[in-house]
Design an enzyme around this catalytic site. Structure first.
Site, PDB file in Angstrom:
ATOM      1  N   CYS A  56      39.871  23.429 -53.896  1.00  0.00           N
ATOM      2  CA  CYS A  56      39.733  24.522 -53.451  1.00  0.00           C
ATOM      3  C   CYS A  56      40.669  25.909 -54.306  1.00  0.00           C
ATOM      4  CB  CYS A  56      40.451  24.469 -52.213  1.00  0.00           C
ATOM      5  SG  CYS A  56      42.060  23.174 -51.616  1.00  0.00           S
ATOM      6  N   HIS A 162      44.553  23.036 -47.540  1.00  0.00           N
ATOM      7  CA  HIS A 162      43.492  23.642 -48.482  1.00  0.00           C
ATOM      8  C   HIS A 162      44.029  25.279 -48.848  1.00  0.00           C
ATOM      9  CE1 HIS A 162      39.095  25.472 -49.277  1.00  0.00           C
ATOM     10  NE2 HIS A 162      39.212  26.230 -48.266  1.00  0.00           N
ATOM     11  N   ASP A 180      36.551  31.469 -47.696  1.00  0.00           N
ATOM     12  CA  ASP A 180      36.822  30.431 -47.606  1.00  0.00           C
ATOM     13  C   ASP A 180      35.665  30.329 -48.561  1.00  0.00           C
ATOM     14  OD1 ASP A 180      36.741  27.292 -47.739  1.00  0.00           O
ATOM     15  OD2 ASP A 180      36.917  27.371 -45.117  1.00  0.00           O
TER      16      ASP A 180
END
Length: 501
Positions: A56, A162, A180
């Site tokens: 991520c 994240h 995201d």
């Protein structure tokens, strides 16, 4: 036969609002009208899904760097320079990131090494009002972007730590749009900014440091226009250690009396693979693009590269390095190789590399070899540049490319005569080695005992004495070296201030 697996997750709403929902679309349109979605357009143009569950941070950063149009200074695939997760391997080996993810500090390190301007803030060193100010600033501009490091649990989402970029802001509802990068799991979504702040205000169990956010923008000019440090190979760890730790000790222990001896101490001790550590950045254009006229962008880059190269060659240090390396007793010194600078692009650019990396041709007739063909190319009718034609070999496919480099004063613009008997020469790397020595911290030379020699060295390597273009090039290399050293010592998460200074 059944196959076990996961197909996405249901986005917990509230607190989040799906970007594609009717309510999400309404927030989007209202934010556009209020001017707080300007950063969204570039981000969405380069939006990518992380290719590994733990990537991520890498996906967020490569997306932002591409949105800012920052040149990686290294190849992605074929002749193309482009940021991809696989390119972000400086501060942490990809295998480690794949297994455990990446820390906030090391992602900041990667952004710096990539040439971005970075401001980083942990939540315990900032506050929600400052965070809101930065989100609003970047949402109203396409010149900066915010990457948030947060804990998913605060948003009632599955998972823990994240990273994702923030794509916009709705002032009336005080909500941020999270783009995201784990799109296989959750879609882009709006969340209350206060809740996002709470999600960031968690301690990372691995580093024992608070999470936070980073503001990433483009520098006023591209750093590393001609040179960049490369840590794609494992050799960078030993070379960075040698340059930062061992060179000062060597100079303290040796009784050096002149510049020649200083260079001898440093250069003869260089690891044999130091050429993998510093690269020069050439320009490549495909033959099928048609025509031999350079675009204004290509022309501008080549002109600046030429000026940086000329400025390197005009330094007093370059003259000392060239004289030292031209000594017959130095012929067996490790060379700054160019073999991997354009691997697979022009097969072997020995003639171009010999002239360009060596600064100026030592042979009036120029260099050439079987694998490449050097021709003249006018920049829209102006000065010629060197054009090296080669072949990309990729499986069964062969594609023609042109490698463009600036023409140096005193160097022939054309060296082809049709003969197949030319011998490819490897470069001495005078200018590359000069740039590497200039990038060493000023304290490197402090151990020299002879005060007169110390002053002479200081005058040769002082950044303040360099022209502006070269000064910025050297400072970028120096920052890269500093950051790589801190990463090697695993200190980037301990003190972000030292990293950013």
């Amino acid at each position: 036969m059944a196959m076990a697996g996961l197909y996405r997750r249901l986005l917990p709403s509230p607190p989040a609002i799906d970007f594609a929902s009717s309510e999400g679309k309404k927030l989007f349109l209202e934010s556009i009208q209020n001017g707080t979605m300007e950063g969204f357009y570039r981000l969405i143009s380069y939006f990518q899904t992380q290719s590994e569950p733990a990537y991520c941070g890498l996906a967020s950063l490569s997306m932002v760097l591409n949105a800012l149009a920052i040149d990686p200074g290294r190849k992605w695939k074929g002749p193309w320079r482009w940021f991809d997760e696989s390119m972000l391997d400086c501060c942490e080996p990809l295998e480690k990131v794949k297994a455990r993810g990446i820390s906030f500090g090391k992602l900041v390190c990667l952004a710096h090494c990539a040439g971005a301007k970075v401001e980083a803030f942990r939540t315990n060193e900032s506050n929600i009002d400052k965070f809101r100010k930065y989100v609003m600033k970047c949402s109203a501009s396409d010149n900066c972007h915010v990457i948030s490091s947060y804990n998913r649990a605060s948003l009632k989402q599955t998972g823990t730590g994240h990273f994702s970029p923030i794509g916009g802001y709705h002032a009336g509802e005080d909500m941020a749009l999270i783009l995201d990068v784990a799109r296989f799991k959750y879609p882009p979504h709006w969340v209350p900014l206060t809740l996002l702040w709470e999600a960031m205000d968690h301690v990372d169990e691995t580093t024992r440091q608070h999470r936070g956010f980073m503001l990433i923008s483009r520098p006023h000019r591209d750093p590393g226009l001609l040179y960049t440090l490369s840590c794609k190979h494992e050799s960078w760890i030993n070379i960075a250690k040698f340059l930062m730790d061992e060179v000062p000790i060597l100079l303290k222990s040796e009784d050096v009396k002149d510049i020649h001896k200083v260079l001898s101490v440093v250069i003869t001790s260089l690891p044999s693979n130091f050429g993998e550590f510093i690269k020069w950045i050439a320009e490549v254009r495909r033959r099928e693009d048609g025509g031999q006229t350079l675009s204004p962008e290509e022309k501008a880059r080549l002109n600046i590269k030429e000026e940086v190269l000329n400025q390197v060659q005009e330094t007093g240090l370059f003259k000392h390095v060239a004289a030292f390396l031209s000594n017959s007793s130095c012929r067996q010194l490790p060379k700054s190789g160019h073999e991997d600078t354009l691997p697979g692009i022009a097969a072997s650019v020995c003639c171009q590399g010999a002239e360009f990396l060596g600064g100026k041709s030592s042979r009036p007739e120029g260099y050439c070899c079987r694998e490449t063909c050097v021709k003249c190319l006018k920049i829209n009718g102006d000065k010629p540049v060197t054009l090296v034609c080669g072949t990309v070999v990729n499986g069964d496919n062969e594609q023609g490319v042109d490698v463009l480099v600036p023409s140096s004063p005193g160097r022939p613009h054309c060296c082809c005569s049709g003969s197949s008997d030319y011998i490819g020469l490897h470069p001495d790397g005078n200018d590359v080695l000069t740039a590497l020595l200039l990038s060493l911290p000023s304290e490197t030379w402090a151990g020299i005992k002879d005060e007169k020699l110390l002053q002479e060295i200081h005058d040769l390597v002082s950044v303040e004495n360099l022209p502006t273009l070269l000064q910025e090039e050297v400072l970028h290399l120096r920052r890269q070296l500093h950051i790589l050293k801190r990463c090697q010592e695993n200190k980037v998460d301990e003190d972000l201030g030292a990293l950013l200074s």
